[in-house]
Design an enzyme around this catalytic site. Structure first.
Site, PDB file in Angstrom:
ATOM      1  N   HIS A  47       0.837  -1.205   0.000  1.00 36.64           N
ATOM      2  CA  HIS A  47       0.000   0.000   0.000  1.00 36.64           C
ATOM      3  C   HIS A  47       0.876   1.262   0.000  1.00 36.64           C
ATOM      4  CE1 HIS A  47      -3.690  -2.318   0.697  1.00 36.64           C
ATOM      5  NE2 HIS A  47      -2.919  -3.092   1.444  1.00 36.64           N
ATOM      6  N   HIS A  51      -1.312   2.919  -5.423  1.00 43.61           N
ATOM      7  CA  HIS A  51      -1.610   1.492  -5.317  1.00 43.61           C
ATOM      8  C   HIS A  51      -3.114   1.253  -5.424  1.00 43.61           C
ATOM      9  CE1 HIS A  51      -2.146   2.995  -1.204  1.00 43.61           C
ATOM     10  NE2 HIS A  51      -3.023   1.994  -1.056  1.00 43.61           N
ATOM     11  N   ASP A  53      -6.267  -1.160  -3.861  1.00 37.06           N
ATOM     12  CA  ASP A  53      -6.692  -2.069  -2.793  1.00 37.06           C
ATOM     13  C   ASP A  53      -7.428  -3.274  -3.377  1.00 37.06           C
ATOM     14  OD1 ASP A  53      -5.691  -0.382  -0.891  1.00 37.06           O
ATOM     15  OD2 ASP A  53      -7.626   0.380  -0.212  1.00 37.06           O
ATOM     16  N   HIS A  57      -8.010  -6.708   1.541  1.00 33.73           N
ATOM     17  CA  HIS A  57      -7.510  -5.669   2.453  1.00 33.73           C
ATOM     18  C   HIS A  57      -8.432  -5.495   3.664  1.00 33.73           C
ATOM     19  CE1 HIS A  57      -5.360  -2.229   3.814  1.00 33.73           C
ATOM     20  NE2 HIS A  57      -6.082  -1.288   3.243  1.00 33.73           N
ATOM     21  N   HIS A 157     -14.167   1.960   3.101  1.00 29.45           N
ATOM     22  CA  HIS A 157     -13.491   0.846   2.422  1.00 29.45           C
ATOM     23  C   HIS A 157     -14.419  -0.358   2.274  1.00 29.45           C
ATOM     24  CE1 HIS A 157      -9.455   2.732   3.004  1.00 29.45           C
ATOM     25  NE2 HIS A 157      -9.107   1.904   2.030  1.00 29.45           N
ATOM     26  N   GLU A 169      -5.520   4.472  -4.606  1.00 33.66           N
ATOM     27  CA  GLU A 169      -5.051   5.423  -3.606  1.00 33.66           C
ATOM     28  C   GLU A 169      -3.647   5.918  -3.958  1.00 33.66           C
ATOM     29  OE1 GLU A 169      -7.463   3.442   0.144  1.00 33.66           O
ATOM     30  OE2 GLU A 169      -5.439   2.723  -0.292  1.00 33.66           O
TER      31      GLU A 169
END
Length: 205
Positions: A47, A51, A53, A57, A157, A169
């Site tokens: 991360h 990157h 997710d 995660h 999230h 992100e």
């Protein structure tokens, strides 16, 4: 064709999210030391910097990075102006960003961009809350990106990843004007990982 690199440079002195591994680059083979070639070892968290997710995660047993769908990561995307947002990105704040109807990929350009001038991490950044994330799901958004190291709080999230929305992100949108672009964002195919570093590019439409 003009491409805009919206990836964050990976370097030892860079903002790293709390408790995440730092960046270490070591030269294990060296021409000056008599080796035939230079070969380096790179150590970093998945991360780090720009990157993507994976559901794993936040969901034990969720799909991993190698299973991320690539189609949402390539295609027409709207860079939305969220520079006036000061607090959590909730439904009201999203409405003020001017996201066009029918947009499927949205990148949020916020005041977070100023934080890339720092070498240390700060929690004083703009991010989605659960209500904002659920609104994006209702809008049919397939990919959401943001210009710092987290798309939102835990509730956000979970709402996004559970609905199959791809979260990108760590984007650097400082040189990008709001509007329509073609996005190309390809995460590394890291088997069994909860996220993957990526190189992200925009091309103006």
């Amino acid at each position: 064709m003009t491409l805009i690199d919206i990836s964050v440079p990976i370097r030892p002195a860079m903002p790293i999210y709390d408790r995440n591994p730092g960046v270490h680059l070591d030269r294990v083979l060296s021409i000056p030391r008599g080796d035939a070639a230079n070969v380096s070892r790179l150590e970093l968290g998945v991360h780090t910097g720009t990157h993507v997710d994976a559901p794993l995660h936040f969901f034990e047993g969720g799909s991993a990075a190698e299973e991320l769908p690539l189609e949402p990561l390539v295609g027409r995307a709207y860079v939305a102006d969220g520079s006036a947002i000061e607090g959590p990105i909730d439904g009201l704040a999203l409405s003020a960003c001017g996201i066009p109807p029918g947009a499927e990929r949205v990148l949020l350009k916020t005041r977070n961009g100023l934080l890339w001038d720092r070498d240390d991490f700060t929690r004083d950044f703009v991010r989605l809350d659960g209500a904002g994330a659920r609104l994006l799901v209702q809008m049919g958004i397939r990919l959401i990106g943001i210009d710092y190291l987290s798309i939102g709080d835990q509730d956000a999230h979970r709402a996004l990843l559970d609905a199959g929305v791809v979260a990108v992100e760590g984007l650097d949108l400082r040189a990008v004007e709001p509007g329509w672009y073609e996005l190309i964002c390809l995460p590394l195919k890291v088997v069994g990982s909860d996220g993957a570093p990526a190189r992200a590019l925009l091309r103006r439409l």
